[in-house]
Design a protein around this motif. Structure first.
Motif, PDB file in Angstrom:
ATOM      1  N   HIS A 193       0.809  -1.225   0.000  1.00 13.93           N
ATOM      2  CA  HIS A 193       0.000   0.000   0.000  1.00 13.93           C
ATOM      3  C   HIS A 193       0.845   1.279   0.000  1.00 13.93           C
ATOM      4  O   HIS A 193       0.289   2.379  -0.108  1.00 13.93           O
ATOM      5  CB  HIS A 193      -0.911   0.031   1.237  1.00 13.93           C
ATOM      6  N   ILE A 194       2.159   1.169   0.129  1.00 11.04           N
ATOM      7  CA  ILE A 194       3.000   2.346   0.302  1.00 11.04           C
ATOM      8  C   ILE A 194       3.443   2.913  -1.040  1.00 11.04           C
ATOM      9  O   ILE A 194       3.940   2.200  -1.902  1.00 11.04           O
ATOM     10  CB  ILE A 194       4.239   2.002   1.165  1.00 11.04           C
ATOM     11  N   GLU A 195       3.267   4.237  -1.202  1.00 10.18           N
ATOM     12  CA  GLU A 195       3.754   4.941  -2.383  1.00 10.18           C
ATOM     13  C   GLU A 195       4.865   5.893  -1.950  1.00 10.18           C
ATOM     14  O   GLU A 195       4.714   6.633  -0.987  1.00 10.18           O
ATOM     15  CB  GLU A 195       2.618   5.733  -3.036  1.00 10.18           C
ATOM     16  N   LEU A 196       5.980   5.886  -2.683  1.00  9.74           N
ATOM     17  CA  LEU A 196       7.153   6.647  -2.270  1.00  9.74           C
ATOM     18  C   LEU A 196       7.212   8.054  -2.868  1.00  9.74           C
ATOM     19  O   LEU A 196       8.065   8.855  -2.485  1.00  9.74           O
ATOM     20  CB  LEU A 196       8.428   5.882  -2.642  1.00  9.74           C
ATOM     21  N   GLU A 197       6.313   8.377  -3.801  1.00  8.67           N
ATOM     22  CA  GLU A 197       6.357   9.699  -4.427  1.00  8.67           C
ATOM     23  C   GLU A 197       6.277  10.845  -3.415  1.00  8.67           C
ATOM     24  O   GLU A 197       6.979  11.850  -3.577  1.00  8.67           O
ATOM     25  CB  GLU A 197       5.236   9.836  -5.465  1.00  8.67           C
ATOM     26  N   PRO A 198       5.424  10.740  -2.360  1.00 11.35           N
ATOM     27  CA  PRO A 198       5.384  11.852  -1.387  1.00 11.35           C
ATOM     28  C   PRO A 198       6.724  12.111  -0.714  1.00 11.35           C
ATOM     29  O   PRO A 198       7.040  13.260  -0.372  1.00 11.35           O
ATOM     30  CB  PRO A 198       4.329  11.376  -0.373  1.00 11.35           C
ATOM     31  N   PHE A 199       7.536  11.057  -0.491  1.00 11.54           N
ATOM     32  CA  PHE A 199       8.875  11.258   0.066  1.00 11.54           C
ATOM     33  C   PHE A 199       9.688  12.177  -0.833  1.00 11.54           C
ATOM     34  O   PHE A 199      10.318  13.139  -0.381  1.00 11.54           O
ATOM     35  CB  PHE A 199       9.603   9.912   0.191  1.00 11.54           C
ATOM     36  N   ILE A 200       9.705  11.845  -2.123  1.00 18.47           N
ATOM     37  CA  ILE A 200      10.525  12.590  -3.071  1.00 18.47           C
ATOM     38  C   ILE A 200      10.031  14.029  -3.198  1.00 18.47           C
ATOM     39  O   ILE A 200      10.828  14.981  -3.182  1.00 18.47           O
ATOM     40  CB  ILE A 200      10.512  11.886  -4.442  1.00 18.47           C
ATOM     41  N   GLU A 201       8.704  14.195  -3.297  1.00 15.25           N
ATOM     42  CA  GLU A 201       8.134  15.542  -3.413  1.00 15.25           C
ATOM     43  C   GLU A 201       8.463  16.387  -2.192  1.00 15.25           C
ATOM     44  O   GLU A 201       8.878  17.554  -2.314  1.00 15.25           O
ATOM     45  CB  GLU A 201       6.621  15.445  -3.592  1.00 15.25           C
ATOM     46  N   ALA A 202       8.297  15.822  -1.000  1.00 11.90           N
ATOM     47  CA  ALA A 202       8.571  16.568   0.231  1.00 11.90           C
ATOM     48  C   ALA A 202      10.046  16.934   0.329  1.00 11.90           C
ATOM     49  O   ALA A 202      10.394  18.046   0.759  1.00 11.90           O
ATOM     50  CB  ALA A 202       8.153  15.745   1.445  1.00 11.90           C
ATOM     51  N   PHE A 203      10.921  16.013  -0.064  1.00  7.91           N
ATOM     52  CA  PHE A 203      12.359  16.291   0.000  1.00  7.91           C
ATOM     53  C   PHE A 203      12.708  17.471  -0.907  1.00  7.91           C
ATOM     54  O   PHE A 203      13.500  18.345  -0.532  1.00  7.91           O
ATOM     55  CB  PHE A 203      13.141  15.049  -0.408  1.00  7.91           C
ATOM     56  N   LEU A 204      12.117  17.522  -2.087  1.00  6.36           N
ATOM     57  CA  LEU A 204      12.398  18.619  -3.012  1.00  6.36           C
ATOM     58  C   LEU A 204      11.852  19.942  -2.487  1.00  6.36           C
ATOM     59  O   LEU A 204      12.549  20.961  -2.488  1.00  6.36           O
ATOM     60  CB  LEU A 204      11.787  18.313  -4.384  1.00  6.36           C
ATOM     61  N   VAL A 205      10.591  19.923  -2.002  1.00  4.95           N
ATOM     62  CA  VAL A 205       9.930  21.168  -1.596  1.00  4.95           C
ATOM     63  C   VAL A 205      10.474  21.699  -0.273  1.00  4.95           C
ATOM     64  O   VAL A 205      10.714  22.907  -0.125  1.00  4.95           O
ATOM     65  CB  VAL A 205       8.405  20.957  -1.492  1.00  4.95           C
ATOM     66  N   SER A 208       6.938  13.002  10.502  1.00  4.92           N
ATOM     67  CA  SER A 208       5.479  12.881  10.417  1.00  4.92           C
ATOM     68  C   SER A 208       4.880  13.672   9.267  1.00  4.92           C
ATOM     69  O   SER A 208       3.957  13.198   8.591  1.00  4.92           O
ATOM     70  CB  SER A 208       4.852  13.325  11.743  1.00  4.92           C
ATOM     71  N   LEU A 209       5.369  14.880   9.016  1.00 11.08           N
ATOM     72  CA  LEU A 209       4.786  15.709   7.972  1.00 11.08           C
ATOM     73  C   LEU A 209       5.088  15.167   6.581  1.00 11.08           C
ATOM     74  O   LEU A 209       4.363  15.449   5.623  1.00 11.08           O
ATOM     75  CB  LEU A 209       5.286  17.152   8.098  1.00 11.08           C
ATOM     76  N   VAL A 210       6.154  14.387   6.457  1.00 11.54           N
ATOM     77  CA  VAL A 210       6.506  13.790   5.172  1.00 11.54           C
ATOM     78  C   VAL A 210       5.763  12.478   4.946  1.00 11.54           C
ATOM     79  O   VAL A 210       5.314  12.181   3.837  1.00 11.54           O
ATOM     80  CB  VAL A 210       8.033  13.577   5.069  1.00 11.54           C
ATOM     81  N   VAL A 211       5.605  11.678   6.006  1.00 17.52           N
ATOM     82  CA  VAL A 211       4.930  10.384   5.822  1.00 17.52           C
ATOM     83  C   VAL A 211       3.406  10.514   5.851  1.00 17.52           C
ATOM     84  O   VAL A 211       2.710   9.579   5.456  1.00 17.52           O
ATOM     85  CB  VAL A 211       5.369   9.346   6.883  1.00 17.52           C
ATOM     86  N   LEU A 212       2.893  11.661   6.275  1.00 19.08           N
ATOM     87  CA  LEU A 212       1.444  11.819   6.315  1.00 19.08           C
ATOM     88  C   LEU A 212       0.795  11.578   4.947  1.00 19.08           C
ATOM     89  O   LEU A 212      -0.233  10.891   4.872  1.00 19.08           O
ATOM     90  CB  LEU A 212       1.068  13.207   6.855  1.00 19.08           C
ATOM     91  N   PRO A 213       1.343  12.123   3.842  1.00 24.43           N
ATOM     92  CA  PRO A 213       0.735  11.806   2.538  1.00 24.43           C
ATOM     93  C   PRO A 213       0.745  10.310   2.223  1.00 24.43           C
ATOM     94  O   PRO A 213      -0.175   9.821   1.556  1.00 24.43           O
ATOM     95  CB  PRO A 213       1.620  12.580   1.542  1.00 24.43           C
ATOM     96  N   LEU A 214       1.770   9.584   2.678  1.00 23.83           N
ATOM     97  CA  LEU A 214       1.781   8.137   2.484  1.00 23.83           C
ATOM     98  C   LEU A 214       0.620   7.500   3.230  1.00 23.83           C
ATOM     99  O   LEU A 214      -0.072   6.617   2.700  1.00 23.83           O
ATOM    100  CB  LEU A 214       3.091   7.526   2.989  1.00 23.83           C
ATOM    101  N   ALA A 215       0.405   7.950   4.455  1.00 24.20           N
ATOM    102  CA  ALA A 215      -0.685   7.397   5.260  1.00 24.20           C
ATOM    103  C   ALA A 215      -2.050   7.744   4.664  1.00 24.20           C
ATOM    104  O   ALA A 215      -2.973   6.924   4.670  1.00 24.20           O
ATOM    105  CB  ALA A 215      -0.587   7.914   6.694  1.00 24.20           C
ATOM    106  N   LEU A 216      -2.175   8.955   4.127  1.00 20.71           N
ATOM    107  CA  LEU A 216      -3.445   9.371   3.534  1.00 20.71           C
ATOM    108  C   LEU A 216      -3.768   8.580   2.265  1.00 20.71           C
ATOM    109  O   LEU A 216      -4.930   8.481   1.868  1.00 20.71           O
ATOM    110  CB  LEU A 216      -3.406  10.872   3.209  1.00 20.71           C
TER     111      LEU A 216
END
Length: 327
Positions: free
Chosen positions: A159-171, A274-282
């Motif tokens: 169920h885990i998508e890694l795109e939010p990690f990459i987006e958060a790291f860039l932003v 938490s703020l980075v993994v929240l999109p993964l959880a959502l």
């Protein structure tokens, strides 16, 4: 203006507590504002990190990459010791898959954003920690699926998508860091750059207050709606905040780190992403809808904990007079 800056610097901890309180009250009274505040979280964090990076000479960050003892300590604590602690704590919610995945997502991922700010407030080696950020981000992306598979089974990994990690790291990290480097380069030749550095340095306290209020206000209503269920994870998050400073302190002493570096290890071990993994959880399926709220609950508890840590850690690791506290 300088008097105002000096005033809020002296009273910053009380002001942060007030910001948390205001954000909580606003979020409860105006729950319809939550989506707007949620959308504002990353931009506000980016500005806060931009101001933080401006206060860290980037040449010092480059030198910090060569500090293998500090980097090794931070990595071992976060990716060897923390998972052992998290495995033990997570067994208390192992019978609720949503809570379990939420707890694992947030506690297994070390913070890469406001931890730098809080480390600096407590006299820790924020330049060293900033240098470790790319490694912390990369390793958590690579290791999180493995830990989830070990602790929660293969279905959790699917169920885990890694795109939010990459987006958060860039932003949150890359763009503010590049912007800070540009301003520092301009400041060496033009007054405009120096003026930006001066303004952002003076704005650190209100920026942190804004960040705290936005994060709390965006999530408090959702957490309140599932308060009874989420009470199960509160003692786990509190226990994590109690245990990890002791672990960080022991690791710093065992590896012979100086005071600022030891303080940085403590903050890195205790603060989570938490703020980075929240999109993964959502992004998880509906039957796991409690997972993002478990992540948010950790955020609320951690922010209060960090206010305490700013005062506690310097007493836990007192300055011996020989360390450079500004590193």
């Amino acid at each position: 203006m300088q008097r105002l800056v000096n005033w809020w610097d002296r009273h910053q901890v009380a002001l942060y507590v007030a910001a948390i309180f205001f954000g909580g009250v606003f979020g409860i009274l105006a729950p319809a504002a939550a989506p707007v505040l949620t959308a504002a979280t990353n931009p506000v964090l980016a500005v806060l990190l931009f101001a933080t990076f401006l206060g860290v000479p980037l040449i010092e960050v480059g030198r910090s990459f060569r500090d293998l003892r500090f980097l090794g300590t931070v990595l071992v604590v976060n990716f060897v010791i923390v998972p052992l602690v998290v495995w033990g704590l997570s067994r208390f919610v192992a019978n609720d898959r949503g809570l379990l995945i939420g707890v694992l997502l947030v506690l297994l991922t070390p913070c890469v954003d406001y931890v730098i700010v809080f480390t600096g407030l407590a006299g820790g080696a924020k330049a060293r920690l900033l240098a470790a950020t790319p490694l912390l981000m990369l390793l958590q992306i690579l290791l999180l699926p493995a830990y989830l598979w070990l602790f929660a089974g293969g279905e959790a990994v699917a169920h885990i998508e890694l795109e939010p990690f990459i987006e958060a790291f860039l932003v949150i990290i890359v763009i503010p860091l590049v912007a800070a480097a540009i301003v520092q380069a301009v400041a060496r030749r033009h007054r405009a750059g120096l003026a930006i550095e001066h303004v952002m340095a003076g704005a650190m306290v209100p920026l942190m207050m804004l960040t705290l209020a936005v994060v709390i206000g965006s999530q408090i209503a959702a957490v309140g709606s599932e308060a009874l269920t989420l009470l199960r994870v509160v003692p786990l998050y509190v226990a994590f905040l109690v245990v990890m400073p002791m672990v960080g302190l022991a690791a710093g002493r065992l590896t012979g780190l100086e005071v600022p570096e030891t303080r940085a290890v403590i903050f890195s071990s205790a603060t989570r992403n938490s703020l980075v993994v929240l999109p993964l959880a959502l992004a998880l399926p509906a039957e796991l809808a409690i997972a993002p709220l478990a992540v948010v609950t950790q955020t609320l508890i951690e922010l209060v904990g960090m206010i305490v840590f700013v005062r506690l850690v310097p007493r836990l690791v007192p300055n011996n007079g020989s360390a450079n506290m500004s590193r």
